[in-house]
Design a protein around this motif. Structure first.
Motif, mmCIF file in Angstrom:
data_model
loop_
_atom_site.group_PDB
_atom_site.id
_atom_site.type_symbol
_atom_site.label_atom_id
_atom_site.label_comp_id
_atom_site.label_asym_id
_atom_site.label_seq_id
_atom_site.Cartn_x
_atom_site.Cartn_y
_atom_site.Cartn_z
ATOM 1 N N LEU A 63 0.801 -1.226 0.000
ATOM 2 C CA LEU A 63 0.000 0.000 0.000
ATOM 3 C C LEU A 63 0.831 1.273 0.000
ATOM 4 N N PRO A 64 1.859 1.403 0.858
ATOM 5 C CA PRO A 64 2.637 2.651 0.845
ATOM 6 C C PRO A 64 3.237 2.960 -0.522
ATOM 7 N N ILE A 111 0.631 4.372 -2.909
ATOM 8 C CA ILE A 111 0.234 5.732 -2.567
ATOM 9 C C ILE A 111 1.330 6.733 -2.946
ATOM 10 N N ARG A 112 2.582 6.382 -2.653
ATOM 11 C CA ARG A 112 3.683 7.305 -2.937
ATOM 12 C C ARG A 112 3.928 7.467 -4.431
ATOM 13 N N PRO A 169 0.703 12.132 -0.082
ATOM 14 C CA PRO A 169 0.803 11.016 0.868
ATOM 15 C C PRO A 169 -0.408 10.867 1.788
ATOM 16 N N VAL A 192 -4.203 9.971 2.677
ATOM 17 C CA VAL A 192 -5.230 9.071 2.167
ATOM 18 C C VAL A 192 -6.577 9.505 2.732
ATOM 19 N N ASP A 202 -10.301 6.084 -0.799
ATOM 20 C CA ASP A 202 -9.262 6.506 -1.736
ATOM 21 C C ASP A 202 -9.135 5.452 -2.839
ATOM 22 N N ARG A 255 -6.824 4.863 -4.746
ATOM 23 C CA ARG A 255 -5.496 4.242 -4.847
ATOM 24 C C ARG A 255 -5.437 2.931 -4.071
ATOM 25 N N ASN A 302 -2.042 9.787 7.132
ATOM 26 C CA ASN A 302 -0.818 9.834 6.354
ATOM 27 C C ASN A 302 -0.395 8.411 5.993
ATOM 28 N N VAL A 303 0.347 8.302 4.906
ATOM 29 C CA VAL A 303 0.780 6.977 4.469
ATOM 30 C C VAL A 303 1.572 6.278 5.563
ATOM 31 N N LEU A 325 0.079 3.500 7.939
ATOM 32 C CA LEU A 325 0.055 2.083 7.581
ATOM 33 C C LEU A 325 1.133 1.312 8.324
#
Length: 233
Positions: free
Chosen positions: A147-148, A151-152, A158, A160, A164, A166, A201-202, A205
């Motif tokens: 997942l990170p 997203i990045r 960054p 979410v 989302d 993504r 924020n990412v 996670l």
């Protein structure tokens, strides 16, 4: 002889008198012409006439200033609505509390019931987590670790937000084994929990990876009790 001289003198006097009168009248008329004031056209203010109106109405300065102030306020409000609430933004510093872990377990349990038990006509009381833990739940761990990166790699930043795009819900192909089906349900349950925490924020996670091992976590989920709860129904 005296009479003739007298007549000539009288004639000369009369002539001088007439010449003097004529000169006086001419001089008086000239003086009157010089003394007469020049006439001036009355101004619009003196005559009582109003100046012509402009075809376009003038806008008061106060109204224009009010409109500019209103436009500035709208722009400021729009920027504020798009701003991120840093105080409530979940980050990697936010470890999951006991309440958070319970909410995560409930979300996973509901997803397994609705996405696996019900479509396959399995009574939650007969469900065994062995179908998921048999391979150590590594597919779920891989999903969470991916997942990170997803997203990045995007240009949306960054942070979410809820639902989302993504982070897509996990699906399985027709003919997939039970382990794949249950793993997909577990991933989607975790996603349902994350949506309740958005925006985050990412880095948040990473907090998900610091909870007890996923196999140890899911084995504490009582699907029977959850399926009978009023919240699930």
């Amino acid at each position: 002889m005296k009479k003739r001289l007298t007549a000539i003198l009288l004639t000369l006097c009369l002539a001088f008198s007439l010449a003097a009168c004529s000169s006086g009248e001419s001089g008086g008329q000239t003086a009157q012409a010089q003394e007469a004031p020049q006439t001036q056209e009355p101004s619009s203010a003196q005559s009582g006439e109003l100046p012509p109106k402009s075809s376009e109405p003038s806008q008061p300065a106060e109204s224009s200033a009010a409109e500019e102030s209103s436009a500035a306020a709208d722009a400021s409000e729009s920027e504020t609505s798009d701003a991120i609430d840093e105080e409530n933004l979940k980050t990697y510093r936010d470890d999951l509390t006991e309440e958070d872990i319970q909410a995560l377990k409930d979300a996973i349990g509901r997803a397994v019931i609705s996405e696996y038990c019900e479509p396959n006509n399995i009574d939650p009381a007969d469900f065994s987590w062995d179908v998921f833990t048999s391979n150590g739940g590594y597919k779920y761990v891989m999903w969470l670790e991916d997942l990170p990166g997803k997203i990045r790699e995007s240009d949306e930043g960054p942070v979410v937000w809820v639902d989302d795009e993504r982070i897509e819900r996990v699906t399985v192909e027709d003919g997939a084994d039970d382990n794949a089906k249950v793993t997909a349900a577990v991933c989607n349950g975790a996603l349902d929990y994350l949506n309740t925490q958005a925006p985050y924020n990412v880095g948040y996670l990473m907090s998900m990876t610091r909870i007890p091992h996923i196999c140890d976590l899911v084995e504490t989920i009582d699907l029977t009790a959850l399926s009978e709860s009023a919240d699930f129904e």
